[in-house]
Write an enzyme that holds these catalytic residues in place. Structure first.
Site, PDB file in Angstrom:
ATOM      1  N   TRP A   1       0.804  -1.177  -0.046  1.00 44.81           N
ATOM      2  CA  TRP A   1      -0.042  -0.129  -0.134  1.00 44.81           C
ATOM      3  C   TRP A   1       0.874   1.176  -0.011  1.00 44.81           C
ATOM      4  CZ3 TRP A   1      -0.457  -3.880   3.456  1.00 44.81           C
ATOM      5  CH2 TRP A   1       0.252  -3.836   4.483  1.00 44.81           C
TER       6      TRP A   1
ATOM      7  N   ASP B   1      -0.982   6.159  15.343  1.00 44.68           N
ATOM      8  CA  ASP B   1      -1.382   4.662  15.707  1.00 44.68           C
ATOM      9  C   ASP B   1      -0.587   4.319  16.842  1.00 44.68           C
ATOM     10  OD1 ASP B   1       1.133   4.271  14.774  1.00 44.68           O
ATOM     11  OD2 ASP B   1       0.926   2.868  13.303  1.00 44.68           O
TER      12      ASP B   1
ATOM     13  N   THR C   1      -4.643  -6.477  13.229  1.00 42.20           N
ATOM     14  CA  THR C   1      -4.165  -7.724  12.301  1.00 42.20           C
ATOM     15  C   THR C   1      -2.560  -7.303  12.073  1.00 42.20           C
ATOM     16  OG1 THR C   1      -6.437  -7.741  11.471  1.00 42.20           O
ATOM     17  CG2 THR C   1      -4.788  -9.261  10.286  1.00 42.20           C
TER      18      THR C   1
ATOM     19  N   CYS D   1      15.514  11.198  23.954  1.00 41.51           N
ATOM     20  CA  CYS D   1      14.618  10.353  24.533  1.00 41.51           C
ATOM     21  C   CYS D   1      14.236  10.448  25.910  1.00 41.51           C
ATOM     22  CB  CYS D   1      14.465   8.715  24.069  1.00 41.51           C
ATOM     23  SG  CYS D   1      13.107   7.791  24.719  1.00 41.51           S
TER      24      CYS D   1
ATOM     25  N   CYS E   1      11.389   0.964  18.174  1.00 43.56           N
ATOM     26  CA  CYS E   1      10.678   1.185  19.465  1.00 43.56           C
ATOM     27  C   CYS E   1       9.386   0.346  19.759  1.00 43.56           C
ATOM     28  CB  CYS E   1      10.285   2.798  19.544  1.00 43.56           C
ATOM     29  SG  CYS E   1       9.605   3.405  21.364  1.00 43.56           S
TER      30      CYS E   1
ATOM     31  N   TYR F   1      -7.415   8.304  13.425  1.00 46.23           N
ATOM     32  CA  TYR F   1      -6.017   7.649  12.967  1.00 46.23           C
ATOM     33  C   TYR F   1      -6.170   7.449  11.419  1.00 46.23           C
ATOM     34  CZ  TYR F   1      -2.248   4.751  11.138  1.00 46.23           C
ATOM     35  OH  TYR F   1      -1.367   4.331  10.542  1.00 46.23           O
TER      36      TYR F   1
ATOM     37  N   LEU G   1      -9.733 -12.503   8.463  1.00 44.58           N
ATOM     38  CA  LEU G   1      -9.245 -11.359   8.972  1.00 44.58           C
ATOM     39  C   LEU G   1      -9.845 -10.964  10.505  1.00 44.58           C
ATOM     40  CD1 LEU G   1      -8.664  -8.635   6.556  1.00 44.58           C
ATOM     41  CD2 LEU G   1      -6.865  -9.903   7.754  1.00 44.58           C
ATOM     42  N   GLY G   2     -10.899 -11.752  10.968  1.00 46.70           N
ATOM     43  CA  GLY G   2     -11.417 -11.350  12.010  1.00 46.70           C
ATOM     44  C   GLY G   2     -12.017  -9.805  12.146  1.00 46.70           C
TER      45      GLY G   2
ATOM     46  N   GLU H   1      -5.186   0.450   6.024  1.00 46.46           N
ATOM     47  CA  GLU H   1      -5.135   1.283   7.327  1.00 46.46           C
ATOM     48  C   GLU H   1      -6.259   0.211   8.496  1.00 46.46           C
ATOM     49  OE1 GLU H   1      -2.598   2.476   8.952  1.00 46.46           O
ATOM     50  OE2 GLU H   1      -1.848   3.443   7.240  1.00 46.46           O
TER      51      GLU H   1
HETATM   52 FE1  SF4 Z   1      11.754   4.104  22.088  1.00 47.70          FE
HETATM   53 FE2  SF4 Z   1      13.327   6.159  23.473  1.00 47.70          FE
HETATM   54 FE3  SF4 Z   1      14.178   3.487  23.040  1.00 47.70          FE
HETATM   55 FE4  SF4 Z   1      14.372   5.004  20.993  1.00 47.70          FE
HETATM   56  S1  SF4 Z   1      15.319   5.477  22.853  1.00 47.70           S
HETATM   57  S2  SF4 Z   1      13.737   3.059  21.175  1.00 47.70           S
HETATM   58  S3  SF4 Z   1      12.365   6.326  21.389  1.00 47.70           S
HETATM   59  S4  SF4 Z   1      12.491   4.154  24.296  1.00 47.70           S
END
Ligand code: SF4
Length: 337
Positions: A8, A122, A27, A191, A176, A104, A64-65, A21
């Site tokens: 997509w 999301d 899923t 972060c 992440c 979203y 797909l449910g 989406e």
């Molecule tokens: Fe996620 Fe922060 Fe780790 Fe990066 S540093 S993976 S943003 S928790």
């Protein structure tokens, strides 16, 4: 950071973004890919989808449910065909009027298809942002959702904002993750959760509703090459999908057999199995029965083997159907018909 090769993303038309989406909600990507390809071949445009029968749509979604998603897409396509000349509008307010399009999906269509500066938050983005900005409020709260959308918008540049929007989603999907791979993360220095060692405690979510166990005694009733089935009623989890008659207890099943004068058929044995859907875990105990003739029964219909192939079936009952078919074919040495 490498991005995933997803069909997509190749031609992100508004319609393709919408369908992908919605399919991706609840899923996994690998499961969605073949469904998405088949769907776009079968219903290449919103108008084609609007004109399809609900049975065709449910059939294309089979397996797909969470079938309410398919029903909502279908209703949405009919709305777009009737009110928007079959073309998805480019304004958030207009998109939000379409059934099944939540914030979203609206954000994703605006960003990926119309290349606008729009937040598509999301689960991936929720993880990245709640950690990046150390958001410790529960993430499904309206106020937190609003905050996450606002923070996303602030991160997006004026120039090609969709590239960064997609990068945030990819970061959540590949680095992440639930178990974050912070050592590989390009935004580790910024972060806040990583700096305070709280990355694994975020995002904060309320506990999921627990899984409910169900027991179903499934009767496969056959006569003259036809099997007895019924269609899940409106508003039910399995609305629009066909199933064999089933009962919560063996007493109810026996009562049904007595009323229809059914005979147990021990020729074919089908093992019991468990099957999970939405928030249920059902143990299905299938058994075979013979009817003397095709008795007319309100709410039920008789379908031939060939017709059964064409009908949208709930996946647990589809599994039973395949099992019996193979059994009969092995026993008789020719396809069931
Ligand atoms: Fe996620 Fe922060 Fe780790 Fe990066 S540093 S993976 S943003 S928790």
């Amino acid at each position: 950071m490498a991005k995933r090769d997803l069909p997509w993303r190749k031609h992100p038309t508004p319609y393709a973004v919408w369908i992908s989406e919605v399919m991706l909600q609840q899923t996994q990507v690998a499961v969605v890919i073949p469904y998405f390809k088949r769907w776009m071949e079968r219903f290449p445009s919103i108008s084609a989808l609007a004109e399809a029968s609900s049975e065709e749509v449910i059939k294309a979604w089979e397996g797909l449910g969470y079938y309410s998603r398919a029903r909502q897409i279908h209703a949405g396509a009919k709305y777009v065909a009737a009110h928007c000349q079959g073309i998805l509008p480019q304004q958030a307010e207009e998109l939000s009027k379409i059934k099944g399009l939540g914030p979203y999906t609206v954000g994703a269509i605006l960003s990926f298809a119309f290349h606008q500066k729009a937040a598509a938050v999301d689960g991936n983005v929720v993880r990245v942002l709640s950690r990046l900005f150390l958001i410790e409020q529960e993430v499904s709260k309206t106020s937190t959702q609003k905050q996450l959308r606002q923070l996303t918008l602030e991160l997006l540049p004026d120039d090609e904002p969709w590239v960064i929007m997609e990068a945030l989603i990819e970061l959540g999907a590949t680095v992440c993750q639930k178990q974050p791979k912070c050592a590989l993360c390009p935004i580790q220095k910024q972060c806040l959760a990583f700096q305070s060692g709280k990355e694994r405690q975020l995002p904060v979510k309320i506990a999921r509703p627990s899984i409910t166990a169900l027991t179903r005694y499934v009767s496969i009733v056959m006569t003259q090459g036809s099997l007895l089935v019924r269609r899940g009623g409106e508003g039910k989890v399995m609305a629009g999908l066909y199933e064999f008659p089933y009962f919560e207890s063996q007493e109810e099943q026996s009562q049904f057999a007595r009323t229809l004068d059914l005979k147990t058929n021990l020729e074919h044995k089908i093992p019991s199995f468990t099957h999970s859907f939405t928030r249920y875990r059902a143990t299905l105990h299938p058994s075979m029965w013979k009817a003397a003739r095709k008795i007319a029964l309100s709410g039920f219909e008789w379908a031939t083997w060939k017709e059964l192939e064409e009908l949208p079936f709930s996946s647990g009952h589809r599994r039973i159907l395949r099992h019996i078919k193979t059994e009969i074919e092995n026993a008789h040495g020719h396809p069931a018909h």
